[in-house]
Design a protein around this motif. Structure first.
Motif, PDB file in Angstrom:
ATOM      1  N   THR A 167       7.122  24.137  -6.233  1.00  0.00           N
ATOM      2  CA  THR A 167       6.021  24.601  -5.384  1.00  0.00           C
ATOM      3  C   THR A 167       4.863  25.090  -6.239  1.00  0.00           C
ATOM      4  O   THR A 167       5.053  25.884  -7.171  1.00  0.00           O
ATOM      5  CB  THR A 167       6.509  25.721  -4.456  1.00  0.00           C
ATOM      6  OG1 THR A 167       7.642  25.247  -3.712  1.00  0.00           O
ATOM      7  CG2 THR A 167       5.430  26.142  -3.489  1.00  0.00           C
TER       8      THR A 167
ATOM      9  N   VAL B 277       1.625  27.150  -7.381  1.00  0.00           N
ATOM     10  CA  VAL B 277       1.334  28.584  -7.222  1.00  0.00           C
ATOM     11  C   VAL B 277       0.290  28.828  -6.145  1.00  0.00           C
ATOM     12  O   VAL B 277       0.257  29.911  -5.535  1.00  0.00           O
ATOM     13  CB  VAL B 277       0.864  29.173  -8.568  1.00  0.00           C
ATOM     14  CG1 VAL B 277       1.991  29.157  -9.579  1.00  0.00           C
ATOM     15  CG2 VAL B 277      -0.337  28.407  -9.114  1.00  0.00           C
TER      16      VAL B 277
ATOM     17  N   LEU C 185       2.240  29.269  -2.706  1.00  0.00           N
ATOM     18  CA  LEU C 185       3.452  30.096  -2.629  1.00  0.00           C
ATOM     19  C   LEU C 185       3.449  30.953  -1.371  1.00  0.00           C
ATOM     20  O   LEU C 185       4.486  31.180  -0.759  1.00  0.00           O
ATOM     21  CB  LEU C 185       3.566  30.978  -3.875  1.00  0.00           C
ATOM     22  CG  LEU C 185       3.941  30.259  -5.182  1.00  0.00           C
ATOM     23  CD1 LEU C 185       3.880  31.221  -6.359  1.00  0.00           C
ATOM     24  CD2 LEU C 185       5.331  29.655  -5.076  1.00  0.00           C
TER      25      LEU C 185
ATOM     26  N   GLN D  53       4.485  22.685   2.708  1.00  0.00           N
ATOM     27  CA  GLN D  53       4.337  23.312   1.387  1.00  0.00           C
ATOM     28  C   GLN D  53       4.664  22.337   0.266  1.00  0.00           C
ATOM     29  O   GLN D  53       3.966  22.279  -0.757  1.00  0.00           O
ATOM     30  CB  GLN D  53       5.256  24.537   1.318  1.00  0.00           C
ATOM     31  CG  GLN D  53       5.048  25.412   0.107  1.00  0.00           C
ATOM     32  CD  GLN D  53       5.951  26.628   0.150  1.00  0.00           C
ATOM     33  OE1 GLN D  53       7.094  26.551   0.583  1.00  0.00           O
ATOM     34  NE2 GLN D  53       5.441  27.759  -0.316  1.00  0.00           N
TER      35      GLN D  53
ATOM     36  N   SER E 236       1.965  20.882  -2.405  1.00  0.00           N
ATOM     37  CA  SER E 236       2.250  21.100  -3.827  1.00  0.00           C
ATOM     38  C   SER E 236       2.213  19.786  -4.595  1.00  0.00           C
ATOM     39  O   SER E 236       1.690  19.720  -5.723  1.00  0.00           O
ATOM     40  CB  SER E 236       3.608  21.774  -3.984  1.00  0.00           C
ATOM     41  OG  SER E 236       3.619  23.028  -3.345  1.00  0.00           O
TER      42      SER E 236
END
Length: 957
Positions: A350, A352, A355, A373, A377
């Protein structure tokens, strides 16, 4: 039994699904990734992978088991195969039965165990414990081919089609794993064996083929895992189809042979022409084909679809079929499906920047949030700018929701959308794409100046009426069905179609927009769904695409569609790099500062936590000490209370013991009193018994006295009656004689009747025996006749044997009858002898009784005469004592029987002899005793006479 769904990256449990009672042996996932089917031996269940809830359940009878239930590729059809060889096709949404495959022919009927379907879902291959393979055409629902494997194959354990990039999903190569551990690959059209893997020494236990058909993974029987390269195994499968265009070279000037003259090209393919003089025509046809091929090359898609035909279909129906939409989108976008490249992006984890995505975009579904997510990413790892793009989640969310079960396709769709339909969006980053918004504003100004002027009058820029639609790709203002219908048209046209859609949406909504005067109303309008027909908007888009001038048309400023490259994704750097780098550096610096701050704050927080923990521990220790002290005091107070309670309980126990002792003394005293009273009662009862005995004896004495008085009275009456006895004696004697005669006649009559009854019984018995014998003879003769008839009809060959057997049986029956007749006659003779003997005994006894009766009558008459005379004499001379004695002696001597008579009497009746002896002995008694004895003797004689009178009746009976 339950199923668990795991996250492969974080290795976390996502959900678990209950419902199966037996083990699950098959799992099939829909092409869209929304549904899954799990199969066990007794049931199949359809699951919704969005909610992980069971949608439907297939129940069957216990006698019919399930072999396999799975989705057909690229369709909404579910195929269910049962152990009785019945195969049904069901619609996924409605679970309506579409069709059932007919039964296979009896000449090649096998029990299906394994199944395989081509990638286009048109052909079903089925096999089992046989070397025959059945190929079913699912469109025509009929068996169109039976393939017989080599004789070495006795059973088929696994079937799988080998994918090919050039067959458009209609796979031609089928892998067949047999019982000998060898997997053979055959062409189902030519029925030729292409190659095989495994051997008898190193057999294959199970095998699977990669989605693109490049590799084959096999688990061997010895536990090893082998990976085979299909390209290395054969060159025929991966060889591309022959080119449609063949170059025709000039013939050499030397004389051509007849074989060379027979070649010609038709429809761009090399064949054998009839004549060589058509070479010029051939060249012209070749050029025409080349032109057509170059024109259709752009419209020809990878999966065998044609873009022009799809556009015609789209314009006719307005949208693509729901069950083929995903397949058409993948074909239109020409997704390369780079598994390796996508896996490398996913493996980076993932990003940053995402997050804390759930804080900014709180999504209810954890799965959807996780997929979003991961997709964002991967995009951020692909290009740095996407980590700083604020609207990227809004742009990708509808595609993530649509392809949440296939993350590779989701990523490539979003990436293709960004490369083609988001051209020049990032040139003014981090600001909105001013150039794109200017194109939209120019087109809007050309087609609807009034609306644009209304926007200008109310200070509404393109960032308010165009950019919200672009950054959310219309997902906020359209429903799911409307959005899918729109993007059917977007993906089927030039990238400028999306910009024209923004203009068309504003133009079609001009009426409500012209009524808006506040900026908040405009913001609300472009961020919420409105009452607008999407079909009208799409038609307006096509009109704008055709009527917009070339100088302001977006397609002149946007490049044509470019698909993602195969193997690796292209580099995306269409953004101001220095701004992104500067922002990245600043963000990195800020991140480092923030990390330092966070570390320092964490250190301070740790120290503060330690201090707080120490303080809490101290307070806890003091509290524990205080609690221990209070507990000790409480325990001491409890001990004192318990001691007091113990003393009180002991006192109560002593009091109870005293009470029990007193009660025991009272009980003993009461028992002693009851015992004394019992003894007293017994003595009183004994006294009462003695009193009763005394009273009884007194009563008996009174009764004896009364009896004696009565006897005296009776004696007096007897003396009076004795006087009248002499007068009635003759009448009594006469009456007794008449009675004796009546008795004799009665006895004679009864004996006559008895003899007659005996004779009648004997004659009746003889007659019955005779009738029975006749009936038995008739019955036996009937049996013999019937047996003879039956034996004559059914056993002619054994006539002599059966006749002899019948004779023996008849002889045996006759012997048994003779024995029985003899026994019956003997029994009758014995009975007759017994009867005669009994009659003689009774006759003798009768004569004896008659003699005894005559003697008894004579003696009684004599005795009565003597007694009467003695009584008369005693009455006349009561004071003369000697005369009566003399007279009595004379009477006694005269009345004594002779010795011969006494002997006869003693022989016939001993009791009579005894009675005579007694009379001779007891003559000298007193008058009172004499009367008593006479009365007793008279009673005895009367009883004997009665017994003699009743004897003949008893004999007759």
């Amino acid at each position: 039994m339950f199923l668990t769904c795991m996250e492969i990256v974080t290795k976390e449990l996502v959900s678990w699904m209950r419902g199966h009672e037996s083990s699950v042996f098959s799992i099939s996932v829909h092409a869209s990734g929304k549904y899954a089917i799990t199969t066990s031996s007794d049931t199949a269940q359809l699951w919704d992978l969005d909610t992980f809830q069971r949608k439907r359940k297939l129940n069957i009878r216990q006698s019919v088991g399930i072999q396999k239930v799975f989705f057909l590729p690229l369709s909404n059809t579910i195929l269910s195969c049962f152990k009785d060889n019945s195969i049904f096709a069901w619609e996924c949404d409605t679970l309506f039965c579409k069709y059932q495959l007919p039964a296979p022919p009896e000449s090649s009927s096998i029990l299906y165990k394994v199944f395989a379907v081509t990638r286009d879902g048109r052909i079903l291959a089925a096999g089992g414990k046989s070397n025959h393979l059945h190929l079913w055409c699912l469109e025509a629902t009929q068996l169109f081919r039976i393939i017989q494997m080599p004789t070495k194959v006795r059973a088929i354990r696994h079937l799988e089609f080998l994918p090919d990039s050039f067959d458009a999903g209609s796979n031609q190569v089928l892998g067949v794993l047999s019982q000998d551990g060898i997997m053979r690959f055959v062409n189902i059209q030519t029925c030729k064996l292409l190659f095989e893997i495994g051997s008898l020494d190193e057999g294959i236990s199970s095998s699977v083929i990669s989605p693109h058909g490049r590799y084959i993974a096999s688990i061997m029987e010895n536990g090893s895992l082998n990976i085979y390269s299909v390209q290395a195994l054969t060159q025929e499968i991966n060889k591309p189809p022959p080119p449609l265009v063949k170059v025709i070279e000039d013939f050499p000037k030397n004389k051509l042979s007849s074989a060379d003259l027979k070649m010609k090209v038709t429809s761009g393919r090399v064949q054998q022409p009839a004549k060589s003089r058509e070479s010029k025509i051939q060249t012209r046809i070749l050029k025409q084909d080349l032109t057509g091929n170059f024109e259709s090359k752009e419209n020809e898609l990878s999966d065998g679809l044609n873009k022009k035909r799809l556009q015609i279909l789209l314009k006719g129906y307005g949208e693509y079929p729901t069950k083929y939409r995903m397949f058409i989108w993948r074909s239109l976008l020409q997704l390369p499906e780079n598994h390796t490249a996508f896996s490398s992006l996913i493996d980076k984890g993932t990003h940053v920047a995402f997050l804390n995505l759930q804080k900014k975009y709180p999504i209810k579904s954890r799965k959807l949030l996780r997929v979003l997510q991961r997709t964002l990413s991967a995009l951020a790892h692909w290009s740095v700018i996407f980590s700083d793009t604020p609207y990227l989640p809004l742009l990708a969310f509808p595609f993530v929701k649509l392809f949440q079960n296939n993350q590779l396709v989701c990523f490539e769709v979003v990436a293709t959308l960004i490369i083609n339909w988001c051209q020049h969006w990032f040139e003014y980053f981090p600001n909105p794409p001013i150039n794109i918004l200017s194109m939209i504003e120019n087109v809007l100004a050309f087609h609807d100046k009034q609306l644009l002027q209304h926007f200008v009058d109310h200070d509404v820029t393109s960032q308010l009426y165009a950019w919200p639609l672009l950054e959310t790709v219309f997902s906020e203002v359209l429903t799911r069905e409307e959005w899918l219908k729109l993007f059917d048209n977007v993906f089927s046209n030039h990238p400028s179609f999306l910009l024209m859609t923004v203009v068309a949406y504003n133009v079609c909504s001009r009426a409500p927009l012209l009524n808006c005067n506040l900026k908040d109303d405009f913001e609300y309008f472009f961020h919420h769904r409105n009452n607008l027909d999407i079909s009208v908007v799409i038609r307006e888009v096509y009109r704008l695409m055709e009527t917009t001038p070339t100088d302001i048309h977006p397609d002149s400023m946007l490049d044509a569609f470019v698909a993602l490259t195969k193997g690796q994704y292209p580099v995306f750097n269409q953004y101001p790099k220095f701004i992104v780098d500067y922002q990245t550096q600043e963000r990195e610096r800020i991140r480092n500062d923030e990390l330092d701050y966070l570390r320092e704050r964490q250190t301070v927080e740790d120290m503060q936590a330690e201090v707080d923990q120490q303080r809490v521990e101290d307070e806890t220790w003091y509290q524990k000490q205080e609690l221990l002290r209070k507990a000790e005091e409480t325990r001491r107070a409890m001990l004192l209370q318990e001691e007091e309670k113990m003393i009180q309980q002991r006192q109560r126990l002593a009091a109870v013991k005293r009470e029990l002792k007193i009660k025991e003394i009272h009980l003993q005293d009461a028992a002693r009193r009851r015992f004394l009273k019992l003894q007293q009662d017994q003595r009183e009862m004994e006294l009462r018994r003695l009193d009763d005995e005394i009273e009884r004896k007194v009563h008996m004495r009174d009764q004896e006295i009364a009896t004696t008085a009565k006897d005296l009275e009776m004696r007096q009456l007897e003396l009076e009656l004795q006087k009248n006895l002499t007068r009635n004696q003759e009448a009594v004697a006469k009456e007794m004689r008449e009675d004796a005669d009546v008795c004799r006649r009665k006895v004679d009559l009864e004996e006559h009747m008895f003899h007659k009854l005996v004779e009648t019984d004997q004659s009746q018995i003889q007659q019955t025996q005779k009738v029975i014998k006749e009936n038995i003879a008739k019955a036996e003769q009937a049996c013999l006749n019937n047996d003879w008839k039956i034996q004559t009809l059914y056993k002619q060959k054994c006539d002599d044997l059966q006749r002899s057997k019948c004779y023996r049986e008849v002889a045996k029956l006759l012997q048994e009858n003779r024995k029985k007749e003899t026994e019956v006659l003997n029994a009758m003779l014995e009975e007759e002898a017994k009867k005669w003997k009994e009659a003689e005994e009774k006759e003798f006894h009768l004569r004896s009784e008659k003699k005894a009766a005559a003697l008894s009558d004579a003696s009684r008459k004599c005795f009565l005469n003597q007694e009467i005379s003695a009584a008369v004499e005693h009455t006349a001379n009561p004071y003369n004592k000697e005369a009566p004695r003399f007279q009595n002696e004379q009477v006694a001597s005269s009345c004594l029987p002779r010795t011969s008579q006494l002997n006869d009497i003693s022989e016939m009746d001993p009791s009579a002899h005894i009675s005579l002896n007694r009379r001779t002995i007891e003559w000298d008694t007193t008058g009172q005793d004499l009367i008593k004895k006479v009365r007793n003797l008279r009673q005895r004689l009367t009883a004997q006479a009665r017994n003699r009178c009743q004897t003949p009746g008893l004999l007759a009976t």
